[in-house]
Design a protein around this motif. Structure first.
Motif, mmCIF file in Angstrom:
data_model
loop_
_atom_site.group_PDB
_atom_site.id
_atom_site.type_symbol
_atom_site.label_atom_id
_atom_site.label_comp_id
_atom_site.label_asym_id
_atom_site.label_seq_id
_atom_site.Cartn_x
_atom_site.Cartn_y
_atom_site.Cartn_z
ATOM 1 N N ILE A 54 2.317 1.689 -3.570
ATOM 2 C CA ILE A 54 1.301 2.162 -4.515
ATOM 3 C C ILE A 54 1.020 3.649 -4.294
ATOM 4 C CG2 ILE A 54 -1.147 1.985 -5.130
ATOM 5 C CD1 ILE A 54 -0.850 -1.071 -4.687
ATOM 6 N N THR A 55 0.892 4.047 -3.041
ATOM 7 C CA THR A 55 0.651 5.454 -2.721
ATOM 8 C C THR A 55 1.831 6.318 -3.156
ATOM 9 O OG1 THR A 55 -0.719 4.814 -0.834
ATOM 10 C CG2 THR A 55 0.126 7.068 -0.855
ATOM 11 N N GLN A 56 3.041 5.847 -2.936
ATOM 12 C CA GLN A 56 4.229 6.589 -3.337
ATOM 13 C C GLN A 56 4.279 6.753 -4.858
ATOM 14 O OE1 GLN A 56 7.932 4.726 -2.291
ATOM 15 N NE2 GLN A 56 9.132 6.536 -2.811
ATOM 16 N N ARG A 93 1.704 6.820 -6.930
ATOM 17 C CA ARG A 93 0.662 7.786 -7.314
ATOM 18 C C ARG A 93 1.084 9.211 -7.003
ATOM 19 N NH1 ARG A 93 -4.632 4.571 -5.057
ATOM 20 N NH2 ARG A 93 -4.687 3.006 -6.706
ATOM 21 N N VAL A 94 1.662 9.421 -5.837
ATOM 22 C CA VAL A 94 2.126 10.766 -5.456
ATOM 23 C C VAL A 94 3.232 11.219 -6.404
ATOM 24 C CG1 VAL A 94 3.359 12.049 -3.665
ATOM 25 C CG2 VAL A 94 1.417 10.629 -3.048
ATOM 26 N N GLY A 147 0.824 -1.219 0.000
ATOM 27 C CA GLY A 147 0.000 0.000 0.000
ATOM 28 C C GLY A 147 0.853 1.262 0.000
ATOM 29 N N VAL A 148 1.940 1.237 0.763
ATOM 30 C CA VAL A 148 2.847 2.391 0.798
ATOM 31 C C VAL A 148 3.490 2.590 -0.576
ATOM 32 C CG1 VAL A 148 5.038 3.224 1.752
ATOM 33 C CG2 VAL A 148 3.288 2.309 3.273
#
Length: 185
Positions: A35-37, A39-40, A32-33
């Motif tokens: 994937i979020t990174q 996207r950011v 999850g971290v």
């Protein structure tokens, strides 16, 4: 009798199950971290590209000059046209040559065309990819916002006071920027 100390098979299976659950939860959290990174990072890259494009446009607008005959900044068929001076060279020495600059959207890519008035060669520079919509408007005294042409009919030589650009690109919808034109424009 001699009793040996140790773990039973049931205790080992329970310990392995708990360890597996903790490992699976940790992996999911790590995934999850990541994937979020990603996207950011993609959002940040898009924002930087947009900022670079608008900074390039603003620099050209701030260096716009009024030609001998005509208006500093004009719009025609969705294209922004201007003449600019004071372009800097690699040694940071000012140049006195004028350049014609045009911005237009072609098949989802925003392009900048520029050439020296002394040379026939036109240079094409990609400003921004993935542009879905691009609109220009000029603010004219006593006429308000105009989306085509340079001056009010019957008032030749009236200089625009501001430029409005509205664009949609990438993840950004309806980005609107108003740039005041220099006093001389």
């Amino acid at each position: 009798m001699n009793r040996q100390a140790g773990f039973t098979l049931v205790e080992l299976v329970i310990a392995l199950a708990i360890f597996s659950l903790i490992g699976l939860a940790s992996y999911r959290l790590y995934e999850g971290v990541l994937i979020t990174q990603a996207r950011v990072s993609a959002h940040e890259q898009g924002l930087r590209s947009l900022q670079r494009a608008l900074a390039l446009l603003e620099r050209d607008i701030m260096q716009a000059t009024i030609p001998k005959e005509g208006v500093a900044v004009t719009l025609s068929a969705g294209q922004l046209n201007l003449q600019r001076v004071n372009a800097r060279n690699p040694l940071d020495e000012p140049r006195s040559e004028r350049q014609e600059v045009a911005y237009r959207l072609e098949e989802g890519t925003w392009w900048r065309y520029h050439r020296s008035l002394d040379l026939p060669e036109t240079h094409k520079q990609q400003v921004l990819k993935g542009v879905r919509a691009l609109q220009w408007r000029l603010y004219m005294d006593k006429a308000g916002w105009r989306s085509d042409g340079a001056s009010t009919p019957g008032r030749a030589g009236v200089q625009p006071r501001a430029l409005e650009i509205t664009l949609s690109a990438g993840r950004f919808e309806q980005i609107r920027r108003v740039i005041l034109l220099p006093e001389g424009s």
